[in-house]
Motif scaffolding. Structure first.
Motif, mmCIF file in Angstrom:
data_model
loop_
_atom_site.group_PDB
_atom_site.id
_atom_site.type_symbol
_atom_site.label_atom_id
_atom_site.label_comp_id
_atom_site.label_asym_id
_atom_site.label_seq_id
_atom_site.Cartn_x
_atom_site.Cartn_y
_atom_site.Cartn_z
ATOM 1 N N PRO A 1 0.829 -1.214 0.000
ATOM 2 C CA PRO A 1 0.000 0.000 0.000
ATOM 3 C C PRO A 1 0.863 1.265 0.000
ATOM 4 N N GLU A 2 2.032 1.181 0.621
ATOM 5 C CA GLU A 2 2.930 2.347 0.629
ATOM 6 C C GLU A 2 3.383 2.671 -0.798
ATOM 7 N N GLN A 3 3.691 1.629 -1.570
ATOM 8 C CA GLN A 3 4.149 1.866 -2.948
ATOM 9 C C GLN A 3 3.014 2.382 -3.833
ATOM 10 N N ILE A 4 1.821 1.840 -3.627
ATOM 11 C CA ILE A 4 0.671 2.289 -4.435
ATOM 12 C C ILE A 4 0.378 3.758 -4.144
ATOM 13 N N ALA A 5 0.392 4.121 -2.867
ATOM 14 C CA ALA A 5 0.111 5.514 -2.488
ATOM 15 C C ALA A 5 1.188 6.447 -3.030
ATOM 16 N N LYS A 6 2.432 6.013 -2.937
ATOM 17 C CA LYS A 6 3.537 6.854 -3.427
ATOM 18 C C LYS A 6 3.372 7.115 -4.922
ATOM 19 N N LYS A 7 3.069 6.044 -5.656
ATOM 20 C CA LYS A 7 2.925 6.192 -7.099
ATOM 21 C C LYS A 7 1.773 7.142 -7.430
ATOM 22 N N ALA A 8 0.661 7.001 -6.690
ATOM 23 C CA ALA A 8 -0.511 7.854 -6.947
ATOM 24 C C ALA A 8 -0.166 9.330 -6.766
ATOM 25 N N VAL A 9 0.665 9.630 -5.772
ATOM 26 C CA VAL A 9 1.051 11.029 -5.543
ATOM 27 C C VAL A 9 2.103 11.465 -6.571
ATOM 28 N N GLU A 10 3.130 10.644 -6.764
ATOM 29 C CA GLU A 10 4.253 11.038 -7.628
ATOM 30 C C GLU A 10 3.835 11.289 -9.079
ATOM 31 N N VAL A 11 2.931 10.463 -9.606
ATOM 32 C CA VAL A 11 2.562 10.634 -11.019
ATOM 33 C C VAL A 11 1.883 11.990 -11.235
ATOM 34 N N ASN A 12 1.152 12.438 -10.234
ATOM 35 C CA ASN A 12 0.502 13.743 -10.347
ATOM 36 C C ASN A 12 1.481 14.887 -10.112
ATOM 37 N N VAL A 13 2.371 14.714 -9.148
ATOM 38 C CA VAL A 13 3.395 15.742 -8.909
ATOM 39 C C VAL A 13 4.224 15.910 -10.185
ATOM 40 N N SER A 14 4.495 14.790 -10.857
ATOM 41 C CA SER A 14 5.274 14.834 -12.088
ATOM 42 C C SER A 14 4.602 15.722 -13.138
ATOM 43 N N ASP A 15 3.286 15.599 -13.278
ATOM 44 C CA ASP A 15 2.577 16.454 -14.235
ATOM 45 C C ASP A 15 2.633 17.919 -13.820
ATOM 46 N N ILE A 16 2.517 18.174 -12.544
ATOM 47 C CA ILE A 16 2.553 19.567 -12.064
ATOM 48 C C ILE A 16 3.931 20.187 -12.321
ATOM 49 N N VAL A 17 4.997 19.481 -11.975
ATOM 50 C CA VAL A 17 6.330 20.076 -12.144
ATOM 51 C C VAL A 17 6.728 20.183 -13.616
ATOM 52 N N SER A 18 6.078 19.395 -14.480
ATOM 53 C CA SER A 18 6.369 19.504 -15.920
ATOM 54 C C SER A 18 5.950 20.848 -16.496
ATOM 55 N N MET A 19 5.093 21.563 -15.814
ATOM 56 C CA MET A 19 4.738 22.911 -16.265
ATOM 57 C C MET A 19 5.789 23.870 -15.692
ATOM 58 N N CYS A 20 7.001 23.489 -15.825
ATOM 59 C CA CYS A 20 8.157 24.209 -15.306
ATOM 60 C C CYS A 20 8.069 24.537 -13.830
ATOM 61 N N GLY A 21 8.092 23.507 -13.076
ATOM 62 C CA GLY A 21 8.273 23.697 -11.638
ATOM 63 C C GLY A 21 7.123 24.368 -10.937
ATOM 64 N N ALA A 22 5.908 24.219 -11.464
ATOM 65 C CA ALA A 22 4.770 24.687 -10.675
ATOM 66 C C ALA A 22 4.844 23.955 -9.338
ATOM 67 N N LYS A 23 4.481 24.649 -8.262
ATOM 68 C CA LYS A 23 4.599 24.018 -6.936
ATOM 69 C C LYS A 23 3.291 23.328 -6.560
ATOM 70 N N PRO A 24 3.319 22.017 -6.288
ATOM 71 C CA PRO A 24 2.081 21.339 -5.913
ATOM 72 C C PRO A 24 1.619 21.798 -4.533
ATOM 73 N N LEU A 25 0.337 22.151 -4.410
ATOM 74 C CA LEU A 25 -0.162 22.685 -3.128
ATOM 75 C C LEU A 25 -1.274 21.855 -2.512
ATOM 76 N N TYR A 26 -2.251 21.448 -3.336
ATOM 77 C CA TYR A 26 -3.435 20.766 -2.803
ATOM 78 C C TYR A 26 -3.610 19.422 -3.488
ATOM 79 N N LEU A 27 -4.015 18.424 -2.701
ATOM 80 C CA LEU A 27 -4.246 17.103 -3.282
ATOM 81 C C LEU A 27 -5.622 16.590 -2.883
ATOM 82 N N PHE A 28 -6.336 16.068 -3.850
ATOM 83 C CA PHE A 28 -7.649 15.451 -3.621
ATOM 84 C C PHE A 28 -7.558 13.993 -4.017
ATOM 85 N N ILE A 29 -8.098 13.121 -3.189
ATOM 86 C CA ILE A 29 -8.004 11.701 -3.504
ATOM 87 C C ILE A 29 -9.385 11.048 -3.449
ATOM 88 N N ALA A 30 -9.810 10.549 -4.593
ATOM 89 C CA ALA A 30 -11.076 9.811 -4.646
ATOM 90 C C ALA A 30 -10.712 8.340 -4.711
#
Ligand code: ADP
Ligand code: MG
Length: 335
Positions: free
Chosen positions: A73-102
């Motif tokens: 579960p730790e790996q699944i949760a990490k991946k769920a967060v990291e894949v989204n952070v990756s998209d955010i930082v791809s817009m040239c280092g936009a800083k991730p602030l809020y996360l919603f999890i369904a």
């Protein structure tokens, strides 16, 4: 997921789980500008002037994106967060602030499993200063996790479409490890070698390149286009260069690969290139710069590799030691 004799989520219920999440939530910092926190119908934050907000969502579905017999579960949760952070930082280092999890989660899931999952969501949010701001909780046949992140960006945004003819194609990190790790997991092999273990870890525990994006932005490196390699390097190059007026030349011998991948493929070039180009879920940055900025970037981040350039040819040509080679794309397609 396995039916367990231990206490399952049906004892705790939706609201019990939400209460647990709320009690163990990330702390909202001043930079989050929270007006109404988790627990109401909506999360509310106040916006800052002269800021742009970047929003992204990604979904992970059991047996499509992960298997619970492979990943903790730790790996699944990490991946769920990291894949989204990756998209955010791809817009040239936009800083991730809020996360919603369904989350859709089987009723018979052990409570301890759900608690481990959410503890790992919190841990990975804390790493980036993200505030878990809300979500939804339902029961479902398979574990399904949809994460949305909102990031903030004050300066110039970098999109996928700004590359110009002559720009240099740059990449962070190595390519192909995640795809090889996936194949190793899929083979069901036990007693993995040192290099197989490392490749598997790259697949199960990807990291967004927040570190690289941050340095790029803070030092005003002029990035002309950028994306992350979530669908493989082949696809990323195509996204940045292949439109009506552009194409690219890519030098396969310049694409960085790990020692582990070389060991795993027994140094078979064709296999190495196939993994490096088509292997998905890599989350490295793929971007373009003007030639004049290369020396500055080389000094600033020695880890960056220069794998080709943007040109006027329609489509992308691949070269191996300057000989053109035909490469087929067979990356993952959902439909
Ligand atoms: P609604 O009925 O309006 O959908 P819920 O009862 O589902 O509201 O949710 C109550 C609060 O708990 C909301 O603030 C919601 O964002 C939050 N929440 C629900 N599930 C999760 C979750 N898995 N992670 C974080 N917050 C959640
Ligand atoms: Mg709800």
């Amino acid at each position: 997921m396995a039916i367990s004799s231990k206490k399952s989520l049906s004892f705790l219920g939706e609201f019990g789980l939400i209460e647990h999440i709320k009690k163990n939530n990330t702390k909202a910092e001043p930079e989050h500008n929270v007006v109404v926190d988790i627990g109401d119908d909506c999360f509310v934050f106040s916006s800052l002037k002269n800021s742009k907000y970047a929003v992204t969502a990604d979904i992970l579905i059991e047996d499509t994106h992960f298997k619970t017999k492979w990943a903790t579960p730790e790996q699944i949760a990490k991946k769920a967060v990291e894949v989204n952070v990756s998209d955010i930082v791809s817009m040239c280092g936009a800083k991730p602030l809020y996360l919603f999890i369904a989350i859709g989660i089987p009723k018979n899931t052990e409570i301890s499993y759900a608690k481990r999952l959410f503890a790992a969501v919190k841990k990975n949010c804390d790493k980036y200063g993200i505030h878990l701001s809300g979500g939804d909780t339902v029961s479902s046949g398979k574990l399904t996790i949809s994460v949305t992140i909102i990031g903030i960006k004050s300066g110039e945004l970098i999109t996928r479409s700004g590359a110009k003819t002559g720009d240099i194609l740059c990449v962070s990190g190595n390519f192909g490890d995640s795809g090889a790790g996936f194949d190793i997991l899929n083979s069901g092999k036990k007693n993995l070698t040192w290099y197989e273990k490392k490749l598997v870890k790259k697949h199960l525990e990807p990291e967004a390149r927040f570190d690289i994006a941050k340095i790029l932005c803070e030092n005003n490196i002029k990035i002309t286009s950028m994306t992350d390699s979530s669908d493989g390097l082949f696809k990323s190059v195509e996204l940045l260069t292949a439109d009506y007026h552009k194409g690219a030349a890519v030098y396969l011998d310049k694409v960085p690969v790990s020692d582990e991948l070389v060991e795993f493929t027994k140094n078979d070039k064709n296999k190495i290139y196939r993994y490096a180009l088509n292997g998905a879920e890599e989350f490295e940055l793929v971007f373009t710069i003007a030639p004049k900025d290369k020396i500055k970037l080389q000094k600033l981040i020695p880890e960056i590799s220069y794998i080709g350039y943007v040109n006027k040819s329609k489509g992308i040509k691949y070269f191996d030691n300057n000989n053109e080679t035909a490469i087929k794309y067979n990356g993952y397609k959902h439909f």
